[in-house]
Design a protein around this motif. Structure first.
Motif, PDB file in Angstrom:
ATOM      1  N   ALA A  52       4.785  -5.075   5.506  1.00 34.59           N
ATOM      2  CA  ALA A  52       4.208  -6.421   5.441  1.00 34.59           C
ATOM      3  C   ALA A  52       5.269  -7.367   4.896  1.00 34.59           C
ATOM      4  O   ALA A  52       6.474  -7.087   4.967  1.00 34.59           O
ATOM      5  CB  ALA A  52       2.954  -6.419   4.581  1.00 34.59           C
ATOM      6  N   TYR A  53       4.846  -8.481   4.349  1.00 39.04           N
ATOM      7  CA  TYR A  53       5.765  -9.482   3.814  1.00 39.04           C
ATOM      8  C   TYR A  53       5.055 -10.265   2.725  1.00 39.04           C
ATOM      9  O   TYR A  53       3.821 -10.286   2.650  1.00 39.04           O
ATOM     10  CB  TYR A  53       6.232 -10.437   4.920  1.00 39.04           C
ATOM     11  N   VAL A  54       5.818 -10.899   1.855  1.00 38.75           N
ATOM     12  CA  VAL A  54       5.255 -11.785   0.831  1.00 38.75           C
ATOM     13  C   VAL A  54       5.267 -13.192   1.417  1.00 38.75           C
ATOM     14  O   VAL A  54       6.342 -13.775   1.608  1.00 38.75           O
ATOM     15  CB  VAL A  54       6.073 -11.741  -0.471  1.00 38.75           C
ATOM     16  N   VAL A  66      -0.522  -9.173  -0.081  1.00 39.10           N
ATOM     17  CA  VAL A  66       0.100  -7.909  -0.487  1.00 39.10           C
ATOM     18  C   VAL A  66      -0.831  -7.093  -1.381  1.00 39.10           C
ATOM     19  O   VAL A  66      -0.980  -5.880  -1.190  1.00 39.10           O
ATOM     20  CB  VAL A  66       1.448  -8.170  -1.181  1.00 39.10           C
ATOM     21  N   GLN A  70      -2.280  -3.336  -0.747  1.00 37.94           N
ATOM     22  CA  GLN A  70      -2.070  -2.236  -1.688  1.00 37.94           C
ATOM     23  C   GLN A  70      -3.382  -1.524  -2.027  1.00 37.94           C
ATOM     24  O   GLN A  70      -3.375  -0.336  -2.351  1.00 37.94           O
ATOM     25  CB  GLN A  70      -1.420  -2.760  -2.975  1.00 37.94           C
ATOM     26  N   VAL A  76       2.934   0.527   0.906  1.00 40.48           N
ATOM     27  CA  VAL A  76       3.234  -0.766   1.515  1.00 40.48           C
ATOM     28  C   VAL A  76       4.710  -1.076   1.301  1.00 40.48           C
ATOM     29  O   VAL A  76       5.192  -1.093   0.164  1.00 40.48           O
ATOM     30  CB  VAL A  76       2.372  -1.896   0.919  1.00 40.48           C
ATOM     31  N   LEU A  78       7.878  -3.787   1.704  1.00 39.14           N
ATOM     32  CA  LEU A  78       8.156  -5.220   1.783  1.00 39.14           C
ATOM     33  C   LEU A  78       9.649  -5.431   2.011  1.00 39.14           C
ATOM     34  O   LEU A  78      10.477  -4.637   1.551  1.00 39.14           O
ATOM     35  CB  LEU A  78       7.726  -5.918   0.492  1.00 39.14           C
ATOM     36  N   ALA A  92       6.120  -1.850  -2.349  1.00 40.89           N
ATOM     37  CA  ALA A  92       5.420  -2.846  -3.165  1.00 40.89           C
ATOM     38  C   ALA A  92       4.813  -2.152  -4.371  1.00 40.89           C
ATOM     39  O   ALA A  92       3.957  -1.272  -4.225  1.00 40.89           O
ATOM     40  CB  ALA A  92       4.336  -3.522  -2.336  1.00 40.89           C
ATOM     41  N   TYR A  96       8.427  -8.197  -8.749  1.00 39.99           N
ATOM     42  CA  TYR A  96       9.107  -9.033  -7.757  1.00 39.99           C
ATOM     43  C   TYR A  96      10.314  -9.716  -8.380  1.00 39.99           C
ATOM     44  O   TYR A  96      10.440  -9.845  -9.604  1.00 39.99           O
ATOM     45  CB  TYR A  96       8.147 -10.090  -7.205  1.00 39.99           C
TER      46      TYR A  96
END
Length: 216
Positions: A52-54, A66, A70, A76, A78, A92, A96
């Motif tokens: 996925a992506y933030v 996100v 989770q 997951v 990223l 993830a 961050y």
């Protein structure tokens, strides 16, 4: 004579402007509905790993994407942006760090660029997707490098009006399998999963997930 603006640049400018013009309540509602739709897809498919992506401020999905993934996916991944604009990956884990161009990236150990090849489902960002599956990104070409490594279904999250337009393509562009399109403001319909003509999907996966509209 001013320099000629490409069709891709024009389309990017138009969609970015439309996204900036979205009111906070409308965007928040669309993001919440999209995240619920993402969770629904994951619960049906039960993948052991997801990429996925933030989301950035203007990108579909919002701050809950996100954490919601989770809760329903065992693993997951990223992305982290490398100097050459290719993507590395990390798990993830709730930690961050600030990346380039204002990106928020996972702070865990890097797994290598090839790690994404093992995921069973991928959610990725875009500005638009055509019915043939051609994706309009931000212009850096990161996902055009990544997509050839991915054999899993690839799904893009979009806002209304961003799916179905003609997207100019070049030899380095790679199609995606489907899109989740957020609901219209004050609309009664939930976000829909639209399959594009961009890639082959295992028949059983397609059959289970084809409850919405087909992109063909």
């Amino acid at each position: 004579m001013p320099p000629k603006v490409s069709r891709k640049s024009e389309l990017r400018a138009h969609i970015r402007s439309a996204r900036r013009a979205m009111s906070a309540p409308v965007k928040s509602a669309a993001d919440e509905a999209l995240v619920d739709a993402v969770v629904s897809v994951v619960l049906r498919v039960r993948p052991t790993s997801v990429a996925a992506y933030v989301p950035m401020l203007s990108e579909p999905g919002g701050p809950r994407l996100v954490t919601a993934l989770q809760e329903v996916a065992p693993r997951v991944l990223l992305p982290l942006l490398d100097d050459d604009l290719d993507l590395d990956w990390a798990v993830a884990d709730g930690s961050y760090t600030a990346g380039r161009f204002g990106l928020i990236e996972p702070a865990g150990p890097r797994l290598g660029r090839a790690a994404v090849a093992a995921v069973e489902l991928m959610f990725l960002p875009a500005l638009a997707v055509s019915r043939s599956g051609m994706r309009l990104g931000q212009g850096g070409g990161s996902y055009d490098r990544v997509l050839p490594r991915v054999s899993a279904p690839t799904l893009v999250l979009l806002y209304p009006g961003e799916y179905g337009a003609a997207v100019p393509s070049e030899p380095h562009d790679h199609p995606v399998c489907g899109v989740l399109v957020g609901n219209e403001p004050d609309g009664y319909e939930e976000p829909h999963l639209h399959w594009t003509n961009g890639c082959a999907i295992a028949h059983h996966w397609h059959s289970e997930q084809s409850s919405a509209n087909d992109g063909g």
